[in-house]
Design a protein around this motif. Structure first.
Motif, PDB file in Angstrom:
ATOM      1  N   THR A 290       0.840  -1.205   0.000  1.00 26.67           N
ATOM      2  CA  THR A 290       0.000   0.000   0.000  1.00 26.67           C
ATOM      3  C   THR A 290       0.874   1.253   0.000  1.00 26.67           C
ATOM      4  N   THR A 291       1.990   1.195   0.720  1.00 27.24           N
ATOM      5  CA  THR A 291       2.924   2.322   0.715  1.00 27.24           C
ATOM      6  C   THR A 291       3.455   2.578  -0.685  1.00 27.24           C
ATOM      7  N   ASP A 292       3.785   1.500  -1.407  1.00 26.17           N
ATOM      8  CA  ASP A 292       4.262   1.659  -2.785  1.00 26.17           C
ATOM      9  C   ASP A 292       3.226   2.380  -3.644  1.00 26.17           C
ATOM     10  N   ILE A 293       1.956   1.996  -3.496  1.00 27.09           N
ATOM     11  CA  ILE A 293       0.891   2.609  -4.302  1.00 27.09           C
ATOM     12  C   ILE A 293       0.775   4.091  -3.995  1.00 27.09           C
ATOM     13  N   PHE A 294       0.783   4.438  -2.717  1.00 22.91           N
ATOM     14  CA  PHE A 294       0.582   5.836  -2.351  1.00 22.91           C
ATOM     15  C   PHE A 294       1.814   6.694  -2.633  1.00 22.91           C
ATOM     16  N   GLU A 295       2.981   6.084  -2.692  1.00 21.70           N
ATOM     17  CA  GLU A 295       4.153   6.843  -3.131  1.00 21.70           C
ATOM     18  C   GLU A 295       4.014   7.233  -4.607  1.00 21.70           C
ATOM     19  N   LEU A 296       3.465   6.342  -5.419  1.00 25.61           N
ATOM     20  CA  LEU A 296       3.211   6.673  -6.822  1.00 25.61           C
ATOM     21  C   LEU A 296       2.189   7.797  -6.934  1.00 25.61           C
ATOM     22  N   VAL A 297       1.148   7.730  -6.112  1.00 23.87           N
ATOM     23  CA  VAL A 297       0.107   8.764  -6.142  1.00 23.87           C
ATOM     24  C   VAL A 297       0.677  10.107  -5.701  1.00 23.87           C
ATOM     25  N   GLU A 298       1.472  10.110  -4.647  1.00 23.03           N
ATOM     26  CA  GLU A 298       2.059  11.358  -4.156  1.00 23.03           C
ATOM     27  C   GLU A 298       3.002  11.962  -5.194  1.00 23.03           C
ATOM     28  N   LYS A 299       3.788  11.136  -5.856  1.00 26.36           N
ATOM     29  CA  LYS A 299       4.678  11.629  -6.909  1.00 26.36           C
ATOM     30  C   LYS A 299       3.871  12.249  -8.041  1.00 26.36           C
ATOM     31  N   TYR A 300       2.763  11.630  -8.378  1.00 26.14           N
ATOM     32  CA  TYR A 300       1.874  12.147  -9.427  1.00 26.14           C
ATOM     33  C   TYR A 300       1.311  13.507  -9.039  1.00 26.14           C
ATOM     34  N   LEU A 301       0.874  13.650  -7.785  1.00 24.95           N
ATOM     35  CA  LEU A 301       0.323  14.932  -7.328  1.00 24.95           C
ATOM     36  C   LEU A 301       1.399  16.011  -7.292  1.00 24.95           C
ATOM     37  N   ARG A 306      -0.156  19.665  -7.134  1.00 27.12           N
ATOM     38  CA  ARG A 306      -1.343  19.572  -6.276  1.00 27.12           C
ATOM     39  C   ARG A 306      -1.069  18.800  -4.989  1.00 27.12           C
ATOM     40  N   SER A 307       0.169  18.478  -4.695  1.00 28.07           N
ATOM     41  CA  SER A 307       0.485  17.709  -3.499  1.00 28.07           C
ATOM     42  C   SER A 307       0.072  18.487  -2.250  1.00 28.07           C
ATOM     43  N   GLY A 308      -0.816  17.888  -1.445  1.00 26.09           N
ATOM     44  CA  GLY A 308      -1.290  18.527  -0.225  1.00 26.09           C
ATOM     45  C   GLY A 308      -2.142  19.749  -0.455  1.00 26.09           C
ATOM     46  N   ARG A 335      -1.311  13.640   3.106  1.00 25.20           N
ATOM     47  CA  ARG A 335      -1.524  14.889   3.854  1.00 25.20           C
ATOM     48  C   ARG A 335      -2.768  15.613   3.348  1.00 25.20           C
ATOM     49  N   LEU A 336      -3.825  14.821   3.157  1.00 27.34           N
ATOM     50  CA  LEU A 336      -5.098  15.337   2.656  1.00 27.34           C
ATOM     51  C   LEU A 336      -6.244  14.679   3.420  1.00 27.34           C
ATOM     52  N   PRO A 337      -7.395  15.358   3.495  1.00 27.36           N
ATOM     53  CA  PRO A 337      -8.577  14.654   4.005  1.00 27.36           C
ATOM     54  C   PRO A 337      -8.857  13.433   3.138  1.00 27.36           C
ATOM     55  N   ALA A 338      -9.385  12.386   3.733  1.00 23.48           N
ATOM     56  CA  ALA A 338      -9.620  11.157   2.969  1.00 23.48           C
ATOM     57  C   ALA A 338     -10.908  10.496   3.450  1.00 23.48           C
ATOM     58  N   GLU A 339     -11.608   9.905   2.507  1.00 19.50           N
ATOM     59  CA  GLU A 339     -12.843   9.186   2.822  1.00 19.50           C
ATOM     60  C   GLU A 339     -13.058   8.089   1.794  1.00 19.50           C
ATOM     61  N   VAL A 340     -13.787   7.060   2.198  1.00 19.01           N
ATOM     62  CA  VAL A 340     -14.203   6.022   1.264  1.00 19.01           C
ATOM     63  C   VAL A 340     -15.467   6.507   0.579  1.00 19.01           C
ATOM     64  N   GLY A 341     -15.469   6.486  -0.753  1.00 21.02           N
ATOM     65  CA  GLY A 341     -16.580   7.034  -1.514  1.00 21.02           C
ATOM     66  C   GLY A 341     -17.852   6.223  -1.372  1.00 21.02           C
ATOM     67  N   THR A 342     -18.966   6.904  -1.399  1.00 18.89           N
ATOM     68  CA  THR A 342     -20.282   6.271  -1.454  1.00 18.89           C
ATOM     69  C   THR A 342     -20.933   6.625  -2.783  1.00 18.89           C
ATOM     70  N   ILE A 343     -21.901   5.821  -3.185  1.00 20.50           N
ATOM     71  CA  ILE A 343     -22.566   6.045  -4.467  1.00 20.50           C
ATOM     72  C   ILE A 343     -23.702   7.033  -4.235  1.00 20.50           C
ATOM     73  N   ARG A 344     -23.405   8.303  -4.475  1.00 17.65           N
ATOM     74  CA  ARG A 344     -24.343   9.382  -4.157  1.00 17.65           C
ATOM     75  C   ARG A 344     -25.547   9.421  -5.085  1.00 17.65           C
ATOM     76  N   VAL A 345     -25.447   8.802  -6.252  1.00 16.02           N
ATOM     77  CA  VAL A 345     -26.578   8.836  -7.183  1.00 16.02           C
ATOM     78  C   VAL A 345     -27.642   7.808  -6.811  1.00 16.02           C
ATOM     79  N   LEU A 346     -27.378   6.991  -5.792  1.00 17.70           N
ATOM     80  CA  LEU A 346     -28.365   6.042  -5.291  1.00 17.70           C
ATOM     81  C   LEU A 346     -28.973   6.557  -3.997  1.00 17.70           C
ATOM     82  N   ASP A 347     -30.153   6.068  -3.686  1.00 23.23           N
ATOM     83  CA  ASP A 347     -30.741   6.345  -2.378  1.00 23.23           C
ATOM     84  C   ASP A 347     -29.791   5.818  -1.300  1.00 23.23           C
TER      85      ASP A 347
END
Length: 398
Positions: A290-301, A306-308, A335-347
């Protein structure tokens, strides 16, 4: 996984604007990193998923809109600049069309990639940038800053071939990140700046929105399945047992003392392996990937500047988003707020509303059932552009 959602528009004006009639899901086959590598195997799984969804919905499914993402999917920017055509300097619809054409002519060579969709990032009239509707403004020069969503031509051809081999006619190919965003992100989040991170089985897809526009899409060839592989290798478990252990006991960013007191017995999932470990040992293995994945994401930002700096933070979707502790790990790593997404187009009470693995399928169905999708096509895609793409791909399929 192959997921199929069946929906129809609502005509009574109530919210949501569509009814989800049914859905079906089967494990995928013949695919690697989101791309079809075995047409026959993929077609069989698509057929089974469609059959399940049709039975659930009580309808026969003959046509489909198909989401496209995975490896080979990405985005490229281009800018078109034109002079105002009217003597009084008023920007006209014709000027906007000319600016779009100029941007297309400035696209870099795409090689074996095809443009799936053309999106407006912003317009600028002289030095007045950040405009969403330039028509009627006064100026000497119009700039159109465009984003083109692209995919490998062979991947799209194989995807279309697999769906049609399953007996389904493809009405259109839709970029999966747009469908996911439609399902989970609010207009406010897209306006102030947000990252949607879709953690799938074999890919992680980043989509950054700011000032109401999609700025960039990046797909990394690593996902939740690689975490399962790490568990299998680290503890010498069969893949099926490793996946079951991950689902039952896996967690990220847990509290060490508590996790060390919890025991994971492999014998419950692989009877011939009596080994037991602490839940902490399992989380250490999972956190490394998981650290490897988020290091790629942080490098991308960081590359985007847009980092942070995304006030709406990161919204986690995809099957991998269900890992306990992932949102806290994302908050600390990016270093950002984070949440698991919900499907807002559904009830909110719908059984799929809280399942982030269904955001693309449900978002795709919702887009096709609302006027906003058709308006988006008219705004972003030149006349007959999507039809041209489908004719092109079908001409290459025997």
């Amino acid at each position: 996984m192959v997921r199929v959602a069946v929906a129809e528009p609502r005509t009574d004006g109530s919210a949501p604007a569509f009814s989800l009639l049914g859905y079906g899901m089967v494990p995928s086959a013949g695919m690697r990193r989101g791309a079809v590598v075995d047409v026959a195997a993929a077609a069989e799984r698509i057929r089974r998923a469609v059959e399940k969804a049709g039975q659930h919905a009580g309808v026969a499914i003959e046509h489909a809109y198909v989401g496209c993402g995975g490896s080979g999917f990405g985005s490229v920017h281009a800018k078109g600049i034109v002079a105002a055509s009217r003597a009084d300097g008023e920007i006209s619809d014709m000027d906007v069309g000319r600016a779009h054409t100029a941007a297309r002519s400035n696209l870099p060579a795409l090689g074996n990639k095809e443009v799936l969709q053309e999106l407006v990032v912003q317009y600028a009239v002289d030095k007045d940038a950040g405009l969403t509707q330039p028509v009627g403004m006064i100026g000497n020069r119009l700039e159109a800053h465009m984003l083109y969503l692209t995919a490998f031509s062979p991947h799209i051809r194989n995807l279309v071939r697999s769906v049609e081999a399953a007996g389904i006619s493809v009405d259109d190919i839709v970029p999966s990140p747009l469908a996911s965003a439609h399902a989970t992100l609010t207009k406010h989040q897209q306006q102030i700046g947000v990252l949607q991170l879709d953690l799938g089985g074999e890919t992680a897809t980043c989509a950054v929105f700011d000032e109401g526009s999609l700025l960039s899409v990046q797909v990394f060839p690593v996902g939740a399945t690689h975490i399962t592989h790490d568990i299998a290798i680290g503890f010498q478990l069969p893949l099926e047992a490793a996946e079951a252990v991950k689902v039952a006991h896996g967690a990220i960013a847990g509290e060490e003392n508590a996790f060390r007191r919890e025991t994971v017995r492999f014998g419950e999932y692989a009877p011939d392996i009596p080994t037991a470990i602490s839940r902490w040992d399992l989380s250490v293995v999972m956190e490394a990937r998981t650290t490897d994945i988020f290091e790629l994401v942080e490098k991308y930002l960081r590359k985007m500047g847009r980092s942070g700096l995304l006030p709406a933070g990161v919204v986690l979707t995809g099957g991998g988003a269900r890992m306990p502790g992932l949102s806290e790990f994302a908050r600390r790593s990016l270093r950002l707020p984070a949440e698991v997404g919900t499907i807002r187009v559904l009830d909110p009470e719908h059984e799929l509303a809280g399942d982030p693995s269904w955001v693309t399928a449900v978002g795709l169905a919702a887009m096709m059932c609302t006027d906003s999708r058709q308006n988006a096509l008219r705004s972003f895609i030149p006349n007959k552009f999507s039809e041209h793409i489908m004719r092109f791909f079908k001409s290459l399929i025997p």
